[in-house]
Design an enzyme around this catalytic site. Structure first.
Site, PDB file in Angstrom:
ATOM      1  N   LEU A 284       0.883  -1.163   0.000  1.00 17.70           N
ATOM      2  CA  LEU A 284       0.000   0.000   0.000  1.00 17.70           C
ATOM      3  C   LEU A 284       0.917   1.208   0.000  1.00 17.70           C
ATOM      4  O   LEU A 284       1.871   1.257   0.773  1.00 17.70           O
ATOM      5  CB  LEU A 284      -0.875   0.043   1.259  1.00 17.70           C
ATOM      6  CG  LEU A 284      -2.177  -0.728   1.268  1.00 17.70           C
ATOM      7  CD1 LEU A 284      -2.833  -0.626   2.643  1.00 17.70           C
ATOM      8  CD2 LEU A 284      -3.125  -0.230   0.199  1.00 17.70           C
ATOM      9  N   ASP A 285       0.635   2.167  -0.850  1.00 15.89           N
ATOM     10  CA  ASP A 285       1.451   3.379  -0.902  1.00 15.89           C
ATOM     11  C   ASP A 285       1.458   4.083   0.453  1.00 15.89           C
ATOM     12  O   ASP A 285       0.544   3.910   1.263  1.00 15.89           O
ATOM     13  CB  ASP A 285       0.890   4.357  -1.940  1.00 15.89           C
ATOM     14  CG  ASP A 285       0.975   3.807  -3.347  1.00 15.89           C
ATOM     15  OD1 ASP A 285       1.943   3.095  -3.644  1.00 15.89           O
ATOM     16  OD2 ASP A 285       0.063   4.105  -4.134  1.00 15.89           O
ATOM     17  N   GLN A 286       2.444   4.908   0.656  1.00 14.81           N
ATOM     18  CA  GLN A 286       2.566   5.672   1.891  1.00 14.81           C
ATOM     19  C   GLN A 286       1.308   6.500   2.145  1.00 14.81           C
ATOM     20  O   GLN A 286       0.876   6.645   3.277  1.00 14.81           O
ATOM     21  CB  GLN A 286       3.794   6.586   1.812  1.00 14.81           C
ATOM     22  CG  GLN A 286       4.083   7.351   3.070  1.00 14.81           C
ATOM     23  CD  GLN A 286       5.365   8.171   2.950  1.00 14.81           C
ATOM     24  OE1 GLN A 286       6.038   8.171   1.933  1.00 14.81           O
ATOM     25  NE2 GLN A 286       5.698   8.874   4.014  1.00 14.81           N
TER      26      GLN A 286
ATOM     27  N   SER B 256      -1.755   5.742   1.234  1.00 17.11           N
ATOM     28  CA  SER B 256      -2.950   4.907   1.276  1.00 17.11           C
ATOM     29  C   SER B 256      -3.046   4.255   2.646  1.00 17.11           C
ATOM     30  O   SER B 256      -2.047   4.112   3.351  1.00 17.11           O
ATOM     31  CB  SER B 256      -2.898   3.833   0.186  1.00 17.11           C
ATOM     32  OG  SER B 256      -2.861   4.429  -1.088  1.00 17.11           O
TER      33      SER B 256
END
Length: 177
Positions: free
Chosen positions: A39-41, A43
């Site tokens: 998961l992106d930073q 998100s």
């Protein structure tokens, strides 16, 4: 072993960072587990961690068709045409996406406040949608909503396959049997 974590906003999906940013090590004390997917930073939501490489592959490989479901806050009032385009699949710079399950949603009453808060503009409404997809390209949901004219403001993964967030607060984790 399988661990479900509600990854907070601003946390990197790794256990170390030379720049001192928050990482999974701030929330997971279990040794020798690794994120099954990313998961992106910027998100939030469900992140699965495991010590089993075969299980990680089953959870993340598009060939296994594990659906990932996201709750997405977008800028603007989402319309039927945009939802239909998301359902059919959209053309991104790295090729067309597979069809998705996309529908309008309401902001859930269980949703925690984000820190920092999502930007607010009086003159621009926001709306929520639910998107389920079976592929996992880099920043795919964000790129898809932007491609149909509705930039993502907040992205929360709520389910991976049969595993759901199910009431975990940000930063909380539980072992799944």
């Amino acid at each position: 072993m399988l661990i479900a974590l509600n990854k907070p906003y601003g946390v990197l999906c790794q256990f170390t960072d030379a720049d001192g940013r928050r990482t999974l090590a701030d929330f997971i004390r279990q040794k020798d587990v690794y994120a099954a997917g990313r998961l992106d930073q910027d998100s939030e939501g469900l992140l699965l961690l495991t010590d089993d490489g075969r299980l990680a592959h089953q959870l993340t490989d598009p060939g296994h068709k594990q659906p990932k479901t996201y709750l997405v806050q977008v800028e603007g009032e989402i319309d039927k045409a945009a939802l239909e385009a998301l359902r059919r699949g959209v053309l991104l710079n790295d090729g067309p996406t597979l069809p998705t399950v996309a529908q309008a949603a309401t902001e859930p009453d269980w949703l925690w406040p984000r820190d920092p808060p999502v930007r607010f503009r009086k003159s621009i409404p926001t709306s929520w949608l639910s998107i389920s997809l079976r592929e996992g390209r880099n920043r795919q949901v964000r790129r898809m909503t932007a491609a149909v004219g509705f930039p993502t403001l907040r992205l929360i993964r709520v389910q991976v396959g049969e595993h759901a967030l199910d009431g975990l607060a940000p930063g909380e984790s539980r072992q799944i049997r």
